[in-house]
Design a protein around this motif. Structure first.
Motif, PDB file in Angstrom:
ATOM      1  N   ALA A 120      27.628  20.616  54.140  1.00 16.99           N
ATOM      2  CA  ALA A 120      28.490  19.558  53.603  1.00 16.99           C
ATOM      3  C   ALA A 120      27.721  18.244  53.494  1.00 16.99           C
ATOM      4  N   TRP A 121      26.876  17.968  54.484  1.00 12.97           N
ATOM      5  CA  TRP A 121      26.090  16.727  54.475  1.00 12.97           C
ATOM      6  C   TRP A 121      25.130  16.717  53.290  1.00 12.97           C
ATOM      7  N   PHE A 122      24.434  17.824  53.057  1.00 12.98           N
ATOM      8  CA  PHE A 122      23.504  17.906  51.939  1.00 12.98           C
ATOM      9  C   PHE A 122      24.236  17.798  50.608  1.00 12.98           C
ATOM     10  N   ASP A 123      25.394  18.468  50.485  1.00  8.60           N
ATOM     11  CA  ASP A 123      26.141  18.406  49.234  1.00  8.60           C
ATOM     12  C   ASP A 123      26.673  17.002  48.975  1.00  8.60           C
TER      13      ASP A 123
ATOM     14  N   GLY B 192      25.892  25.513  46.938  1.00  7.97           N
ATOM     15  CA  GLY B 192      25.400  24.166  47.196  1.00  7.97           C
ATOM     16  C   GLY B 192      23.907  24.080  47.457  1.00  7.97           C
ATOM     17  N   VAL B 193      23.456  22.863  47.784  1.00 10.49           N
ATOM     18  CA  VAL B 193      22.030  22.551  47.882  1.00 10.49           C
ATOM     19  C   VAL B 193      21.337  23.354  48.979  1.00 10.49           C
ATOM     20  N   LEU B 194      21.824  23.237  50.208  1.00 14.05           N
ATOM     21  CA  LEU B 194      21.101  23.789  51.353  1.00 14.05           C
ATOM     22  C   LEU B 194      21.090  25.309  51.369  1.00 14.05           C
ATOM     23  N   SER B 195      22.179  25.938  50.967  1.00 15.31           N
ATOM     24  CA  SER B 195      22.262  27.397  51.066  1.00 15.31           C
ATOM     25  C   SER B 195      21.402  28.124  50.035  1.00 15.31           C
TER      26      SER B 195
END
Length: 380
Positions: free
Chosen positions: A196-199, A217-220
């Protein structure tokens, strides 16, 4: 995007196309079969199967959760069948590989945006209202970084990278506090997670259904690369199956898949299997099932020569990208009802749902059959 209509088409691994086609089959409308069969027969068991045609709401796993990572895995298998090191070549000879890979990455990301129905609210483009992440985008990112590893590192290094990524992702999500939050907060919706933080800070546009964590999302994207790398290892292994023994290879691959699924569920005790977060345990479970299914399809299709029995899957898999895009951009349901609506209407109410599903699948398979017979293969 290229279209091949040449008279001589290189020999394809039939099981690879068939398994890719089986994977896509459920997206094209196959997921509705079990609900229709329940209406027709009233047997409660169909509802148990139907429960696996939707994604798990948060932690957990259903068959439908496997469709996406299996596709990434199979892209790795295709790469692993003929892996090539290019790091020893001068840059002028490597440059075309990089350009082609970058072009594929950008094109698939753009097609993913198109699949998500474009650029926001209309013309001019509302860039802040675009969903930039997508299934095709994740496939592209996983394939791109996997290709760079295959081109520049040894198989041993790739194995270390895969293990390192899964361990790093586990440590990050479970033991390192999020700025302004806590460590290991993987509660429902993932608002307190690193994802959630990265998104929030690095994902432009909007997220899927405005969720706090975008499922692509970004991190996954990071652990998804391991799904592709696992496919590369399998592709390398199958390419040498004749030397090792084809049936021994099937047994070894099936056993490795079972071991991966087991380790994934053991890890689930501490790091839950979760598709939305694409957790390391989820990677192991999906890699395991992907390996098991590939072993089964390789044995049935390539070793026992049952290509005719799985022909519908083969023609789907041979043009998987184009039919995936068409599933969003073409109203197949309207077409099938236009052609077969009258026949379906005169059937009894219990038969109408299953006939509707078959009609939907038939019109799509008819188009794919036409393309396959004319050796039209659209690839990116």
């Amino acid at each position: 995007m290229t279209t091949k209509t040449t008279k001589t088409i290189r020999k394809r691994l039939a099981s690879l196309d068939a398994l890719r086609g089986m994977d896509m089959f459920w997206i094209l409308g196959g997921q509705s079969i079990f609900a229709a069969l329940f209406v027709l027969t009233g047997w409660q068991g169909w509802q148990l199967f139907e429960a696996h045609t939707v994604h798990s709401p948060w932690h957990g796993f259903t068959f439908y959760d496997l469709i996406f990572p299996l596709f990434i895995f199979l892209s790795g298998v295709a790469m692993g069948l003929a892996p090539k090191r290019i790091d020893h070549l001068p840059f002028s000879q490597r440059q075309p590989y990089y350009q082609k890979a970058l072009k594929r990455l950008l094109l698939l990301c753009l097609l993913g945006i198109l699949y998500n129905h474009g650029w926001g609210t209309g013309i001019p483009a509302a860039l802040g209202e675009v969903r930039y992440t997508s299934v095709l985008g994740r496939i592209a990112i996983a394939w791109f970084f996997c290709a760079l590893l295959v081109w520049h590192t040894s198989a041993r290094t790739q194995a270390f990278v895969a293990v390192g990524v899964l361990l790093f992702y586990w440590l990050l999500l479970c033991f390192i506090p999020v700025p302004g939050g806590s460590a290991g907060d993987l509660a429902a919706n993932g608002a307190g997670s690193w994802n959630a933080w990265f998104d929030k800070y690095f994902l432009p546009g909007i997220s899927y259904q405005n969720k706090v964590v975008d499922p692509e999302g970004v991190l996954s994207n990071l652990p998804a690369i391991v799904n592709a790398l696992a496919g590369v290892f399998v592709g390398r292994f199958i390419a040498q199956a004749q030397q090792f023994g084809q049936w021994r290879s099937v047994a070894a691959l099936f056993s490795a898949g079972l071991a991966s699924v087991l380790f994934g569920w053991l890890w689930d005790l501490q790091f839950p299997v979760n598709k939305e977060l694409w957790t390391s345990s989820f990677v192991l479970v999906t890699v395991g099932w992907s390996a098991i299914l590939f072993a089964i399809f390789y044995a049935l299709v390539d070793l026992l020569n049952t290509q005719r029995l799985v022909y519908p899957f083969i023609i789907i898999g041979a043009n998987s990208i184009i039919i995936y895009l068409a599933s969003s951009l073409v109203n197949w349901d309207y077409i099938s009802r236009s052609v077969f609506g009258g026949v379906i209407a005169i059937a009894s109410a219990d038969w109408q749902p299953i006939l509707s599903v078959f009609a939907l699948l038939f019109v799509q398979l008819l188009v794919l059959h036409w393309m396959y017979k004319r050796k039209i293969f659209v690839s990116v």
